[in-house]
Design an enzyme around this catalytic site. Sequence first.
Site, PDB file in Angstrom:
ATOM      1  N   ALA A 265       0.771  -1.240   0.000  1.00  0.00           N
ATOM      2  CA  ALA A 265       0.000   0.000   0.000  1.00  0.00           C
ATOM      3  C   ALA A 265       0.802   1.290   0.000  1.00  0.00           C
ATOM      4  O   ALA A 265       0.280   2.329  -0.387  1.00  0.00           O
ATOM      5  CB  ALA A 265      -0.939   0.014   1.214  1.00  0.00           C
ATOM      6  N   ALA A 266       2.054   1.286   0.473  1.00  0.00           N
ATOM      7  CA  ALA A 266       2.782   2.548   0.660  1.00  0.00           C
ATOM      8  C   ALA A 266       2.881   3.323  -0.658  1.00  0.00           C
ATOM      9  O   ALA A 266       3.065   2.723  -1.714  1.00  0.00           O
ATOM     10  CB  ALA A 266       4.170   2.277   1.210  1.00  0.00           C
ATOM     11  N   PRO A 267       2.726   4.658  -0.581  1.00  0.00           N
ATOM     12  CA  PRO A 267       2.519   5.501   0.608  1.00  0.00           C
ATOM     13  C   PRO A 267       1.069   5.618   1.070  1.00  0.00           C
ATOM     14  O   PRO A 267       0.771   6.398   1.960  1.00  0.00           O
ATOM     15  CB  PRO A 267       3.061   6.852   0.160  1.00  0.00           C
ATOM     16  CG  PRO A 267       2.770   6.891  -1.307  1.00  0.00           C
ATOM     17  CD  PRO A 267       2.953   5.477  -1.799  1.00  0.00           C
ATOM     18  N   GLY A 268       0.160   4.881   0.452  1.00  0.00           N
ATOM     19  CA  GLY A 268      -1.192   4.807   0.984  1.00  0.00           C
ATOM     20  C   GLY A 268      -2.284   5.461   0.179  1.00  0.00           C
ATOM     21  O   GLY A 268      -3.436   5.490   0.614  1.00  0.00           O
ATOM     22  N   GLY A 269      -1.986   5.975  -0.999  1.00  0.00           N
ATOM     23  CA  GLY A 269      -2.980   6.716  -1.770  1.00  0.00           C
ATOM     24  C   GLY A 269      -4.218   5.913  -2.124  1.00  0.00           C
ATOM     25  O   GLY A 269      -5.346   6.383  -1.975  1.00  0.00           O
ATOM     26  N   LYS A 270      -4.023   4.689  -2.610  1.00  0.00           N
ATOM     27  CA  LYS A 270      -5.169   3.869  -3.022  1.00  0.00           C
ATOM     28  C   LYS A 270      -5.992   3.443  -1.810  1.00  0.00           C
ATOM     29  O   LYS A 270      -7.224   3.406  -1.861  1.00  0.00           O
ATOM     30  CB  LYS A 270      -4.682   2.651  -3.804  1.00  0.00           C
ATOM     31  CG  LYS A 270      -3.939   3.002  -5.083  1.00  0.00           C
ATOM     32  CD  LYS A 270      -3.354   1.762  -5.725  1.00  0.00           C
ATOM     33  CE  LYS A 270      -2.420   2.133  -6.862  1.00  0.00           C
ATOM     34  NZ  LYS A 270      -1.182   2.814  -6.358  1.00  0.00           N
ATOM     35  N   ASP A 288       2.218  -3.099   4.235  1.00  0.00           N
ATOM     36  CA  ASP A 288       3.465  -3.065   3.472  1.00  0.00           C
ATOM     37  C   ASP A 288       4.565  -3.761   4.259  1.00  0.00           C
ATOM     38  O   ASP A 288       4.367  -4.167   5.411  1.00  0.00           O
ATOM     39  CB  ASP A 288       3.868  -1.653   3.061  1.00  0.00           C
ATOM     40  CG  ASP A 288       4.387  -1.641   1.616  1.00  0.00           C
ATOM     41  OD1 ASP A 288       5.350  -2.378   1.332  1.00  0.00           O
ATOM     42  OD2 ASP A 288       3.825  -0.912   0.778  1.00  0.00           O
ATOM     43  N   ASP A 333      -1.465  -3.761  -6.008  1.00  0.00           N
ATOM     44  CA  ASP A 333      -0.648  -2.857  -6.833  1.00  0.00           C
ATOM     45  C   ASP A 333       0.801  -3.211  -6.519  1.00  0.00           C
ATOM     46  O   ASP A 333       1.371  -2.735  -5.545  1.00  0.00           O
ATOM     47  CB  ASP A 333      -0.947  -1.400  -6.482  1.00  0.00           C
ATOM     48  CG  ASP A 333      -0.165  -0.439  -7.357  1.00  0.00           C
ATOM     49  OD1 ASP A 333      -0.394  -0.449  -8.578  1.00  0.00           O
ATOM     50  OD2 ASP A 333       0.684   0.293  -6.824  1.00  0.00           O
ATOM     51  N   CYS A 386       2.623   0.072 -12.414  1.00  0.00           N
ATOM     52  CA  CYS A 386       2.924   1.353 -13.077  1.00  0.00           C
ATOM     53  C   CYS A 386       3.982   1.135 -14.151  1.00  0.00           C
ATOM     54  O   CYS A 386       4.956   1.876 -14.246  1.00  0.00           O
ATOM     55  CB  CYS A 386       3.370   2.408 -12.061  1.00  0.00           C
ATOM     56  SG  CYS A 386       4.832   1.976 -11.094  1.00  0.00           S
TER      57      CYS A 386
END
Length: 466
Positions: A265-270, A288, A333, A386
């Site tokens: 997850a880092a930095p946590g946006g999603k 994470d 992700d 990405c």
Amino acid sequence: MTKSVTERELVLGILLEVTRDGEYSHVALRNVLNKYQYLDKKERAFITRVTEGTLEHMIELDYIINQFSKVKVNKMKPVIRNLIRSAVYQLKYMDSVPNSAACNEAVKLATKKGFSNLKGFVNGVLRNIERNLETITYPEETNEIEYLHVKYSMPKWILEQWLPKYGRETVETMLADFQTEKPTTIRCNLNQMSKEQLIEELKTEGVQVQEHPYLPYALMISGYDYLADLKAFQQGAFYVQDISSMLVSHIAAPKEGDFCLDVCAAPGGKALHMAELLQGTGHVEARDLTDYKVNLIRENIMRSGMKNIEAVRWDATVLDEDSVEKADILIADLPCSGLGVLGKKTDLKYKMTEQTQGELVKLQRDILSTVKQYVKPGGTLVYSTCTIHEAENEGNVEWFLKENPDYKLISIQDRLCNELRAMETEEKQYQQPPKAVIREGCLQFLPGVHESDGFFIAKFKKVKHG
């Protein structure tokens, strides 16, 4: 008062950290800008522009230097090599910097760094390049790979992957986009304030704001100095996030009361986006691998003010028995080669290799084989990267479906704007400018072709038992 350290000296330090010591450019640049917060907007902009530009154009700069220097770039001392590179970048790409300043300051810096015996060499190479800058010869355009390699400073092995699939026109569009300065994309935190309120708040601080066409709560901002100084940022009213990343949680479409799990997850946006979409209900667990990454997530949770989300340290390759068939939605992700974000991480193209790509495909499959078990029957798994690499994207989709007959791809039409709906449904040949992906339920964004980073998303549904 004379400065103890100049902007060009700070640039040189960052370039050495990146090219000699292996640090990531965005980390080294951020650390310097945080340390020297007293620098004014113009100085900060100069440091950022020269650092990122030198790295972005490094293959081209070395190509130019080698035409005018008896000592080839790879034989130079690291300080001299990077000092000359950054000066040549200023000569070629920065009209606002007088040529005399670029040359003279490089000579002064060579002396300051203990290389006074090489100041004549530095001066001679730079003056020679300055005189001949307009007559430099490049590879012939008909030599496709060599030309694109030098013109856009892209490693040949990446071009060899992309050209057969996407064709010359589309690849050159992507390469040009990587070298184009673009506004920062942000997601409005609608729990804090409305989009209209945020736009007004940003404008009062002198920020230029545009709405993004793909999502109603996405904005593009520019004209600010230091992001963390913006009042709206400090209040947690927005989160810096590319539109393609926002689309992951948007496409996942969490429903009221859902338990959502983001395994890398880092930095946590999603994860924060999912918590917001749940409107205070349900729960999001953002995991994470390291304490550092988990602390990044926690900092962003605190700034956001969200209460239905927590950060947990967990290795995604290790099965958590307590989480089996608990998640309504799982976001995967995963670590990837990052070839879709080369415009933001300018040095990544020099660090990544085909061998590492192969290792990443194995890691992605190891993680998917583990985390798929956390999804409830009838639940959703969204896989994303990405990058622009078939093995990590379409290849992993094909592998996952073959290995897991209890999962199927599902349509995402109802979660897309009109332009993106066309991406999912049209099946054109990749040699044309692509507007499509391999199949229903998947999207491959290409920078320059789409208004986003290079990014891949696939949405799976776990079939219910019986």
